[in-house]
Design an enzyme around this catalytic site. Structure first.
Site, PDB file in Angstrom:
ATOM      1  N   TYR A   1      91.959 -13.378 -56.649  1.00 42.81           N
ATOM      2  CA  TYR A   1      90.656 -13.203 -55.995  1.00 42.81           C
ATOM      3  C   TYR A   1      89.573 -13.995 -56.713  1.00 42.81           C
ATOM      4  O   TYR A   1      89.497 -13.977 -57.949  1.00 42.81           O
ATOM      5  CB  TYR A   1      90.243 -11.727 -56.002  1.00 42.81           C
ATOM      6  CG  TYR A   1      90.963 -10.883 -54.999  1.00 42.81           C
ATOM      7  CD1 TYR A   1      90.785 -11.087 -53.620  1.00 42.81           C
ATOM      8  CD2 TYR A   1      91.816  -9.862 -55.397  1.00 42.81           C
ATOM      9  CE1 TYR A   1      91.452 -10.296 -52.688  1.00 42.81           C
ATOM     10  CE2 TYR A   1      92.478  -9.058 -54.473  1.00 42.81           C
ATOM     11  CZ  TYR A   1      92.284  -9.288 -53.129  1.00 42.81           C
ATOM     12  OH  TYR A   1      92.933  -8.512 -52.207  1.00 42.81           O
TER      13      TYR A   1
ATOM     14  N   MET B   1      94.130  -4.909 -57.036  1.00 45.30           N
ATOM     15  CA  MET B   1      94.346  -3.464 -56.952  1.00 45.30           C
ATOM     16  C   MET B   1      95.771  -3.068 -57.378  1.00 45.30           C
ATOM     17  O   MET B   1      95.965  -2.095 -58.102  1.00 45.30           O
ATOM     18  CB  MET B   1      94.059  -2.968 -55.536  1.00 45.30           C
ATOM     19  CG  MET B   1      94.124  -1.456 -55.406  1.00 45.30           C
ATOM     20  SD  MET B   1      93.900  -0.883 -53.729  1.00 45.30           S
ATOM     21  CE  MET B   1      92.172  -1.240 -53.457  1.00 45.30           C
TER      22      MET B   1
ATOM     23  N   ARG C   1      75.099  16.397 -78.467  1.00 51.37           N
ATOM     24  CA  ARG C   1      75.753  16.566 -77.173  1.00 51.37           C
ATOM     25  C   ARG C   1      75.879  18.068 -76.939  1.00 51.37           C
ATOM     26  O   ARG C   1      75.095  18.644 -76.217  1.00 51.37           O
ATOM     27  CB  ARG C   1      77.116  15.841 -77.206  1.00 51.37           C
ATOM     28  CG  ARG C   1      77.719  15.605 -75.859  1.00 51.37           C
ATOM     29  CD  ARG C   1      78.995  14.786 -75.930  1.00 51.37           C
ATOM     30  NE  ARG C   1      80.039  15.435 -76.734  1.00 51.37           N
ATOM     31  CZ  ARG C   1      81.258  14.951 -76.911  1.00 51.37           C
ATOM     32  NH1 ARG C   1      81.605  13.789 -76.361  1.00 51.37           N
ATOM     33  NH2 ARG C   1      82.158  15.603 -77.627  1.00 51.37           N
TER      34      ARG C   1
ATOM     35  N   LYS D   1      93.502  17.499 -73.291  1.00 47.01           N
ATOM     36  CA  LYS D   1      92.603  17.320 -72.142  1.00 47.01           C
ATOM     37  C   LYS D   1      92.946  16.015 -71.421  1.00 47.01           C
ATOM     38  O   LYS D   1      93.676  15.174 -71.965  1.00 47.01           O
ATOM     39  CB  LYS D   1      91.149  17.312 -72.626  1.00 47.01           C
ATOM     40  CG  LYS D   1      90.806  16.157 -73.555  1.00 47.01           C
ATOM     41  CD  LYS D   1      89.400  16.316 -74.154  1.00 47.01           C
ATOM     42  CE  LYS D   1      89.099  15.174 -75.105  1.00 47.01           C
ATOM     43  NZ  LYS D   1      87.822  15.390 -75.825  1.00 47.01           N
TER      44      LYS D   1
HETATM   45  C1  LIG Z   1      88.190  15.060 -77.257  1.00 45.83           C
HETATM   46  C2  LIG Z   1      87.798  15.857 -78.431  1.00 45.83           C
HETATM   47  C3  LIG Z   1      88.536  15.795 -79.613  1.00 45.83           C
HETATM   48  C4  LIG Z   1      89.658  14.802 -79.832  1.00 45.83           C
HETATM   49  O1  LIG Z   1      89.100  13.575 -80.208  1.00 45.83           O
HETATM   50  P1  LIG Z   1      89.995  12.314 -80.662  1.00 45.83           P
HETATM   51  O2  LIG Z   1      89.027  11.272 -81.027  1.00 45.83           O
HETATM   52  O3  LIG Z   1      90.797  11.938 -79.445  1.00 45.83           O
HETATM   53  O4  LIG Z   1      90.852  12.787 -81.766  1.00 45.83           O
HETATM   54  C5  LIG Z   1      88.192  16.660 -80.643  1.00 45.83           C
HETATM   55  N1  LIG Z   1      87.150  17.521 -80.525  1.00 45.83           N
HETATM   56  C6  LIG Z   1      86.398  17.574 -79.404  1.00 45.83           C
HETATM   57  C7  LIG Z   1      85.257  18.518 -79.344  1.00 45.83           C
HETATM   58  C8  LIG Z   1      86.684  16.745 -78.334  1.00 45.83           C
HETATM   59  O5  LIG Z   1      85.912  16.793 -77.233  1.00 45.83           O
END
Ligand SMILES: *Cc1c(COP(=O)(O)O)cnc(C)c1O
Length: 371
Positions: free
Chosen positions: A262, A310, A129, A35
């Site tokens: 800055y 930036m 969650r 992802k």
């Molecule tokens: C992002 C995610 C992972 C991976 O987590 P890491 O800490 O990067 O290994 C695994 N399971 C779910 C549900 C996630 O959202």
């Protein structure tokens, strides 16, 4: 000459880190979490380079991209369906959804389309969650089992605190209780482990190993950063995959008392030699990295001075007299762990890596591999 800022991605290191996952969970299938553009490393190249058993990502568009590249392995959609129309996309991409909510169950039940063959039933083990409450898991399972066409259900949960010693104790208790009293749930294949869970035994001692299940979901460790604050990636035998490198594009002498950058937040008591690096917050370097954050220039570690702007940042060259315009700079990478930059900037390596901007060109090194 192009702007010298480059994200160099080492596919050999990526494969080494996958091998670490295999060593830690030899009997599990590995869903490489790609992802967020593979945590900023480039989803396509990373997916093709990784000989994992499948991939985990968020959207049907990402799944389509992988299928168009010829990827045939399983793909898990971590947030599942967003609406009933996604069932069509699931069919086209043969992606497996996480089912974490009543609404998604209903979409499967109401649809005329055949469902995906394998679904992941997510239970909330304490993070609050996504996922069914433990008390609702057995009912959700029964309903999934009644959807004609689903041939395999994987029991999934995500640890909220696997990066802390014994941080999973309560979550494990809840999942064991669930599997203990619900015979149907007990025999399902499972998916629990993220990077921190996979590494807990090594980080906190063998006795602290936690259940990871039959399908593991490593993310950050594949990219060679540590999921645990204060425990280095190197001590976990992980190799950094990205080297964010650039060059000095200006070098100058500044008189004592003059402000730098800055807001003139840094002033030296003595005359100081400084360098300007082509890399700023619009490239994804954290703007909150303060004076003192380590930067490697011409092979030596020095420090950031003043505010990150930036497109540029400023470094102290007092002790690096030989560094001239064109001198190589590593913002983070094999010589300077991203974990250290994250610590200095008050964030985590995840945020820095996923925040590397698309305008930063990626250069692949190591064998490129294929599906
Ligand atoms: C992002 C995610 C992972 C991976 O987590 P890491 O800490 O990067 O290994 C695994 N399971 C779910 C549900 C996630 O959202």
């Amino acid at each position: 000459m192009p702007r010298p800022l480059v994200a160099e991605v080492d596919l050999g290191a990526l494969r080494h880190n996958l091998q670490r996952v295999r060593d830690l969970a030899p009997n599990a299938k590995v869903l490489a979490v790609v992802k967020a553009n593979a945590y900023g490393h480039g989803m396509e190249a990373c997916a093709l380079a990784l000989e994992s058993d499948g991939y985990a990502l968020l959207s049907l568009d990402e799944a389509r991209t992988l299928r168009e590249l010829g990827v045939t392995r399983p793909i898990l959609l971590l947030e599942g369906l967003f609406g009933p129309e996604d069932l069509k996309g699931l069919r086209e991409t043969r992606a497996m959804p996480v089912i974490h909510h009543q609404e998604q169950l209903r979409m499967l039940e109401m649809s005329d389309l055949p469902p995906p063959g394998r679904v992941f039933l997510k239970v909330d083990s304490g993070m609050h969650r996504l996922g069914f409450a433990p008390a609702d898991a057995a009912d959700a399972l029964r309903r999934l089992q009644q959807v004609q066409g689903i041939s395999e259900i994987v029991l999934m949960s995500h640890y909220a605190c696997a990066d802390e010693p014994d941080g999973t104790r309560e979550a494990v208790r809840r999942m064991e209780e669930l599997r203990g009293w619900q015979a149907g749930l007990a025999i399902l294949p499972s998916s629990f482990g993220n990077s921190a869970a996979l590494l807990a035994g090594q980080a906190f001692g063998r006795g602290r190993a936690v259940p990871v299940g039959d399908w593991v979901r490593p993310g950050i460790m594949l990219y060679g950063a540590s999921p645990m604050a204060g425990i280095s990636a190197a001590s976990l035998d992980l190799k950094p995959v990205m080297r964010l490198r650039s060059q000095l594009i200006s070098v100058r002498q500044v008189a004592a008392g003059e402000g730098i950058g800055y807001g003139a937040t840094f002033r030296s008591d003595t005359p100081i030699r400084i360098g300007i690096v082509a890399c700023g917050y619009a490239d994804g370097y954290p703007r909150h990295a303060p004076t003192g954050t380590p930067v490697q220039v011409a092979g030596r570690i020095t420090r950031l001075l003043g505010r990150v702007s930036m497109d540029m940042l400023c470094v102290d060259l007092t002790a690096i007299a030989e560094a001239q315009v064109g001198a190589p700079v590593e913002l983070f990478g094999p010589d300077l762990p991203v974990d250290e930059i994250a610590l200095a900037a008050g964030t985590i390596p995840y945020e820095i890596l996923t925040g590397i901007a698309r305008r930063v060109p990626v250069t692949l090194i190591g064998d490129h591999g294929s599906t």
